[in-house]
Design a protein around this motif. Structure first.
Motif, short mmCIF file in Angstrom:
data_model
loop_
_atom_site.label_atom_id
_atom_site.label_comp_id
_atom_site.label_asym_id
_atom_site.label_seq_id
_atom_site.Cartn_x
_atom_site.Cartn_y
_atom_site.Cartn_z
N GLN A 80 -14.26 13.77 -7.48
CA GLN A 80 -14.81 12.54 -7.33
C GLN A 80 -13.87 11.69 -6.33
O GLN A 80 -12.67 11.90 -6.55
N LEU A 81 -14.41 10.91 -5.41
CA LEU A 81 -13.65 9.92 -4.52
C LEU A 81 -14.09 8.58 -4.79
O LEU A 81 -15.25 8.21 -4.90
N VAL A 82 -12.91 7.91 -4.98
CA VAL A 82 -13.19 6.27 -5.08
C VAL A 82 -12.47 5.67 -4.29
O VAL A 82 -11.16 5.67 -4.20
N GLU A 83 -13.12 4.85 -3.47
CA GLU A 83 -12.66 3.85 -2.40
C GLU A 83 -12.42 2.58 -2.74
O GLU A 83 -12.96 2.25 -3.77
N SER A 84 -11.39 1.77 -2.43
CA SER A 84 -10.88 0.49 -2.69
C SER A 84 -10.40 -0.03 -1.40
O SER A 84 -10.10 0.77 -0.65
N GLY A 85 -10.24 -1.36 -1.34
CA GLY A 85 -9.50 -2.36 -0.49
C GLY A 85 -10.54 -2.90 0.59
O GLY A 85 -9.98 -3.48 1.50
N GLY A 86 -11.68 -2.43 0.70
CA GLY A 86 -12.52 -3.07 1.60
C GLY A 86 -12.74 -4.58 1.14
O GLY A 86 -12.39 -4.97 0.19
N GLY A 87 -13.47 -5.37 2.07
CA GLY A 87 -13.80 -6.57 1.96
C GLY A 87 -14.01 -7.56 3.26
O GLY A 87 -14.27 -6.79 4.12
N LEU A 88 -13.79 -8.83 3.18
CA LEU A 88 -14.02 -9.75 4.36
C LEU A 88 -12.70 -10.15 4.90
O LEU A 88 -11.83 -10.63 4.12
N VAL A 89 -12.63 -9.90 5.90
CA VAL A 89 -11.35 -10.48 6.94
C VAL A 89 -11.83 -10.89 8.08
O VAL A 89 -12.76 -10.68 8.84
N GLU A 90 -10.80 -11.89 8.44
CA GLU A 90 -11.34 -12.59 10.04
C GLU A 90 -10.77 -11.65 10.95
O GLU A 90 -9.90 -10.76 10.85
N SER A 91 -11.42 -11.74 12.37
CA SER A 91 -10.81 -10.92 13.27
C SER A 91 -9.35 -11.40 13.57
O SER A 91 -8.91 -12.23 13.39
N GLY A 92 -8.94 -10.03 13.72
CA GLY A 92 -7.50 -10.09 14.06
C GLY A 92 -6.50 -9.83 12.68
O GLY A 92 -5.42 -9.39 12.98
N GLY A 93 -7.40 -9.81 11.66
CA GLY A 93 -6.46 -9.60 10.45
C GLY A 93 -6.48 -8.12 10.25
O GLY A 93 -6.78 -7.08 10.98
N SER A 94 -5.94 -8.00 8.82
CA SER A 94 -5.63 -6.24 8.45
C SER A 94 -6.47 -6.04 7.15
O SER A 94 -6.46 -6.96 6.29
N LEU A 95 -6.78 -4.78 6.91
CA LEU A 95 -7.03 -4.36 5.71
C LEU A 95 -6.32 -3.15 5.37
O LEU A 95 -6.17 -2.46 6.21
N ARG A 96 -6.04 -2.61 4.07
CA ARG A 96 -5.64 -1.34 3.70
C ARG A 96 -6.60 -0.54 2.81
O ARG A 96 -6.70 -1.32 1.66
N LEU A 97 -7.34 0.55 3.39
CA LEU A 97 -8.03 1.10 2.46
C LEU A 97 -7.31 2.30 1.54
O LEU A 97 -6.61 2.94 2.15
N SER A 98 -7.92 2.44 0.50
CA SER A 98 -7.14 3.61 -0.44
C SER A 98 -8.68 4.46 -1.00
O SER A 98 -9.61 3.90 -1.25
N CYS A 99 -8.21 5.78 -1.05
CA CYS A 99 -9.22 6.61 -1.74
C CYS A 99 -8.51 7.56 -2.57
O CYS A 99 -7.37 8.38 -2.12
N ALA A 100 -8.94 7.48 -3.68
CA ALA A 100 -8.28 8.58 -4.66
C ALA A 100 -9.30 9.62 -4.97
O ALA A 100 -10.31 9.54 -5.40
N ALA A 101 -8.66 10.74 -4.96
CA ALA A 101 -9.51 12.22 -5.29
C ALA A 101 -9.02 12.67 -6.70
O ALA A 101 -7.81 12.69 -7.14
N SER A 102 -10.27 12.77 -7.46
CA SER A 102 -9.86 13.42 -9.06
C SER A 102 -10.89 14.69 -9.22
O SER A 102 -12.05 14.42 -8.50
N GLY A 103 -10.70 15.14 -10.17
CA GLY A 103 -11.55 16.29 -10.69
C GLY A 103 -10.81 17.86 -10.68
O GLY A 103 -9.71 17.61 -10.80
N THR A 104 -11.96 18.66 -10.67
CA THR A 104 -11.09 20.06 -10.55
C THR A 104 -11.10 20.65 -9.39
O THR A 104 -12.45 20.98 -8.92
N PHE A 105 -9.98 21.05 -8.70
CA PHE A 105 -9.97 21.71 -7.66
C PHE A 105 -8.48 22.47 -7.48
O PHE A 105 -7.57 22.01 -8.23
N TRP A 106 -8.50 23.21 -6.64
CA TRP A 106 -7.24 24.13 -6.62
C TRP A 106 -6.00 23.33 -5.74
O TRP A 106 -5.17 23.10 -5.88
N THR A 107 -6.81 23.14 -4.52
CA THR A 107 -5.92 22.11 -3.44
C THR A 107 -6.68 21.17 -2.52
O THR A 107 -7.97 21.66 -2.31
#
Length: 121
Positions: free
Chosen positions: A3-30
């Motif tokens: 499962q991947l869950v993204e966060s950090g999106g939204g509304l910003v004015e031109s010239g601004g900044s945002l930081r997106l994050s994504c967390a992976a979880s579940g069963t996997f080897w690597t």
């Protein structure tokens, strides 16, 4: 399953900044790699930036110098720092990961559901 869950999106004015994050979880080897793609209605999904477990980065020329991707291997997270945003960066941003379930098995790609980034003029 992964499962991947993204966060950090939204509304910003031109010239601004945002930081997106994504967390992976579940069963996997690597996790072999993680990355960010974006899509606007009526257009194909396009690569923003990708990063491998060892730190190799791939990004598009139009985003170099503005967007920075990073990965926290210990937390299974990937980040996208976006600076100097323009209205053309408005899109849904998707996180993608390529994982291995076991040594020697073919890698599998998983996608998040996306997070909306809207840049106003």
């Amino acid at each position: 399953q992964v499962q991947l869950v993204e966060s950090g999106g939204g509304l910003v004015e031109s010239g601004g900044s945002l930081r997106l994050s994504c967390a992976a979880s579940g069963t996997f080897w690597t996790i072999y790699a993680m990355g960010w793609y974006r899509q606007v209605p009526g257009k194909q999904r396009e690569l923003v930036a990708g990063i491998t477990k060892s730190g190799n980065i791939e990004s598009t020329d139009s985003m170099k110098g503005r967007f920075t991707i990073s990965m926290d291997n210990a937390k299974n997270m990937v980040y996208l720092q976006m600076n100097s945003l323009t209205t053309e960066d408005t899109a849904v941003y998707f996180c993608k990961t390529r994982v291995g379930d076991a040594p020697g098995k073919i890698a599998v790609d998983y996608w998040g559901r996306g997070t909306q980034v809207t840049v106003s003029s």
